[in-house]
Motif scaffolding. Structure first.
Motif, PDB file in Angstrom:
ATOM      1  N   LEU A 172      46.199  42.270  53.620  1.00  0.00           N
ATOM      2  CA  LEU A 172      45.162  41.273  53.869  1.00  0.00           C
ATOM      3  C   LEU A 172      44.449  41.574  55.183  1.00  0.00           C
ATOM      4  N   GLU A 200      48.803  47.329  39.854  1.00  0.00           N
ATOM      5  CA  GLU A 200      48.227  46.506  40.913  1.00  0.00           C
ATOM      6  C   GLU A 200      49.197  46.297  42.077  1.00  0.00           C
ATOM      7  N   GLY A 236      50.688  37.805  45.860  1.00  0.00           N
ATOM      8  CA  GLY A 236      49.354  38.243  45.481  1.00  0.00           C
ATOM      9  C   GLY A 236      48.323  37.785  46.487  1.00  0.00           C
ATOM     10  N   ILE A 237      47.248  38.527  46.581  1.00  0.00           N
ATOM     11  CA  ILE A 237      46.150  38.159  47.468  1.00  0.00           C
ATOM     12  C   ILE A 237      45.037  37.580  46.614  1.00  0.00           C
ATOM     13  N   ASP A 238      44.659  36.338  46.927  1.00  0.00           N
ATOM     14  CA  ASP A 238      43.573  35.656  46.226  1.00  0.00           C
ATOM     15  C   ASP A 238      42.566  35.221  47.281  1.00  0.00           C
ATOM     16  N   GLU A 287      48.363  47.123  45.722  1.00  0.00           N
ATOM     17  CA  GLU A 287      46.922  46.985  45.932  1.00  0.00           C
ATOM     18  C   GLU A 287      46.547  45.526  46.149  1.00  0.00           C
ATOM     19  N   THR A 288      46.828  44.663  45.172  1.00  0.00           N
ATOM     20  CA  THR A 288      46.538  43.235  45.302  1.00  0.00           C
ATOM     21  C   THR A 288      47.781  42.378  45.102  1.00  0.00           C
ATOM     22  N   MET A 326      42.132  44.362  54.577  1.00  0.00           N
ATOM     23  CA  MET A 326      40.941  43.907  53.834  1.00  0.00           C
ATOM     24  C   MET A 326      39.984  43.177  54.748  1.00  0.00           C
TER      25      MET A 326
END
Length: 154
Positions: free
Chosen positions: A146, A130, A82-84, A133-134, A149
């Protein structure tokens, strides 16, 4: 169903059909096919139908909803990425999902949420929509997203 038509020339095939089974059998078979396609059968894409039949033969076709559809879609995948963006130094988090409690249903069984924990022990709940996407199936996919983004934020 046994094939009625032949890949030979039309005259030989027509003669075989007429003498072996008569035209009424052909008419019944055509009616069966048209009943499957429905009233808008003329508009049906036969190339698409061929693709679906081939996918079914290869075991790639599943009618949903089906039992254990998450297992069919994700297999035994227990690690997601996941991207946080709150973690500036390392925004990609590895999410571990326990097979025994990998999902919960909410919204009257309309939504599924996958439950996991990252390497810091923080809860991660995400919906299958998701993924891509994320949340990602591989670290490489997460890193590529990432970078995309970051490129859009500069």
């Amino acid at each position: 169903m046994k094939r009625l038509t032949s890949k030979r020339n039309w005259e030989e095939a027509k003669s075989d059909l007429k003498h072996e089974m008569g035209y009424s059998h052909i008419w019944k078979r055509l009616a069966e096919i048209e009943n499957i396609l429905g009233d808008d059968g003329d508009d049906y894409d036969l190339d698409r139908l061929k693709e679906l039949v081939q996918a079914d033969r290869e075991g790639k076709c599943v009618v949903l909803p089906c039992k254990d559809w998450l297992e069919i879609v994700f297999g035994k995948q227990e690690v997601f990425y996941g991207i946080d963006m709150e973690y500036i130094e390392h925004p990609i988090r590895e999410i571990s999902v326990d097979s025994s409690s990998r999902c919960i249903w909410c919204g009257g069984w309309k939504n599924v949420v996958i439950k996991g924990y990252d390497e810091n022990g923080f809860d991660w709940d995400f919906e299958p929509e998701e993924i891509g996407e994320t949340v990602f199936l591989t670290r490489e996919e997460a890193e590529a997203a990432l970078e995309k983004m970051k490129g859009g934020n500069e």
